[in-house]
Write an enzyme that holds these catalytic residues in place. Structure first.
Site, PDB file in Angstrom:
ATOM      1  N   PRO A   1       0.784  -1.235   0.000  1.00  0.00           N
ATOM      2  CG  PRO A   1      -0.177  -1.162   2.101  1.00  0.00           C
ATOM      3  CD  PRO A   1       0.471  -2.094   1.146  1.00  0.00           C
ATOM      4  CG  ASN A   2      -0.336   4.251   1.202  1.00  0.00           C
ATOM      5  OD1 ASN A   2      -1.310   4.757   0.656  1.00  0.00           O
ATOM      6  ND2 ASN A   2      -0.403   3.676   2.385  1.00  0.00           N
ATOM      7  NE  ARG A  61       3.807   6.750   1.633  1.00  0.00           N
ATOM      8  CZ  ARG A  61       4.135   5.538   2.024  1.00  0.00           C
ATOM      9  NH1 ARG A  61       4.691   4.681   1.189  1.00  0.00           N
ATOM     10  NH2 ARG A  61       3.904   5.163   3.253  1.00  0.00           N
ATOM     11  CE1 TYR A 120       8.890   5.119   2.572  1.00  0.00           C
ATOM     12  CE2 TYR A 120       7.321   6.923   2.800  1.00  0.00           C
ATOM     13  CZ  TYR A 120       7.845   5.722   3.252  1.00  0.00           C
ATOM     14  OH  TYR A 120       7.343   5.132   4.381  1.00  0.00           O
ATOM     15  CG  ASN A 163       8.414  -2.006   0.438  1.00  0.00           C
ATOM     16  OD1 ASN A 163       7.831  -2.113   1.517  1.00  0.00           O
ATOM     17  ND2 ASN A 163       9.029  -0.890   0.059  1.00  0.00           N
ATOM     18  CB  ALA A 200       1.378   0.126   6.225  1.00  0.00           C
ATOM     19  CD  GLU A 211      10.764  -7.520   5.920  1.00  0.00           C
ATOM     20  OE1 GLU A 211      11.021  -8.623   6.448  1.00  0.00           O
ATOM     21  OE2 GLU A 211      10.356  -6.540   6.563  1.00  0.00           O
ATOM     22  CG  HIS A 264      11.035  -2.227   4.688  1.00  0.00           C
ATOM     23  ND1 HIS A 264       9.667  -2.187   4.507  1.00  0.00           N
ATOM     24  CD2 HIS A 264      11.306  -3.388   5.319  1.00  0.00           C
ATOM     25  CE1 HIS A 264       9.141  -3.277   5.038  1.00  0.00           C
ATOM     26  NE2 HIS A 264      10.116  -4.031   5.532  1.00  0.00           N
ATOM     27  NE  ARG A 273       9.744   6.166   8.584  1.00  0.00           N
ATOM     28  CZ  ARG A 273       8.867   5.958   7.592  1.00  0.00           C
ATOM     29  NH1 ARG A 273       9.084   4.996   6.697  1.00  0.00           N
ATOM     30  NH2 ARG A 273       7.790   6.697   7.496  1.00  0.00           N
TER      31      ARG A 273
HETATM   32  C1  DQA Z   1       8.186   1.109   3.872  1.00  0.00           C
HETATM   33  C2  DQA Z   1       8.233   1.316   5.383  1.00  0.00           C
HETATM   34  C3  DQA Z   1       6.860   1.085   6.001  1.00  0.00           C
HETATM   35  O1  DQA Z   1       6.922   1.270   7.412  1.00  0.00           O
HETATM   36  C4  DQA Z   1       5.848   2.058   5.446  1.00  0.00           C
HETATM   37  O2  DQA Z   1       4.576   1.782   5.945  1.00  0.00           O
HETATM   38  C5  DQA Z   1       5.852   2.085   3.952  1.00  0.00           C
HETATM   39  C6  DQA Z   1       7.110   1.968   3.225  1.00  0.00           C
HETATM   40  C7  DQA Z   1       9.520   1.454   3.186  1.00  0.00           C
HETATM   41  O3  DQA Z   1       9.720   1.011   2.069  1.00  0.00           O
HETATM   42  O4  DQA Z   1      10.344   2.172   3.774  1.00  0.00           O
HETATM   43  O5  DQA Z   1       4.816   2.327   3.331  1.00  0.00           O
HETATM   44  O6  DQA Z   1       7.915  -0.262   3.615  1.00  0.00           O
END
Ligand code: DQA
Length: 140
Positions: A10-11, A18, A23, A72, A75, A96, A98, A105
């Protein structure tokens, strides 16, 4: 030729727009196009969904025939037992990823339901985290 897929949660479709301080300014499409060119010997695809069940469906679909999944889950990493179970259920190794260093964070980002069953975890290198994950499958 290795067949790899990047699965984004998501997102992450809002990359470039964003929270650019965290990011970055690149859209995922721009980054993906560059990455495909950087790794001409990889069959690389990507999939995005904001919906937990669709991510699980995709993990199941590719999880018995692809060489690697770069996940990835955004959230959902911190909340989804279902995605964690899907990663556990499949045969294809999952790295995995990020973009941000989730450990620097908020505390709720320190928990991952993916990590216990991931082959490895790469975080905090910006979009380069994805490239490092691809490279990890090529160095095997
Ligand atoms: C994320 C880190 C997550 O905590 C966050 O919710 C994201 C992006 C990252 O790529 O840094 O949406 O996965």
């Amino acid at each position: 030729m290795k067949q790899l897929i990047i699965i984004n949660g998501p997102n992450l479709n809002l990359l470039g727009q964003r929270e650019t301080n965290i990011y970055g300014n690149l859209t995922f499409t721009e980054f993906f196009d560059q990455t495909v060119k950087k790794f001409p010997n990889v069959m690389l695809e990507h999939f995005h969904s904001n919906i937990e069940g669709e991510l699980i469906d995709k993990i199941q679909e590719v999880g018995f025939n692809y060489d690697g999944i770069i996940l990835n889950a955004a959230a959902y990493t911190h909340t989804s037992i279902g995605i964690g179970d899907a990663v556990k259920a499949i045969m294809t190794p999952v790295v995995e990823v990020h973009i941000s260093n989730t450990f620097s964070r908020e505390e709720f980002r320190h928990k991952s339901y993916i990590s216990p069953n991931a082959k490895g975890v790469i975080l905090g290198f910006g979009l380069q985290s994805y490239e490092l994950a691809i490279q990890s499958f090529l160095d095997e």
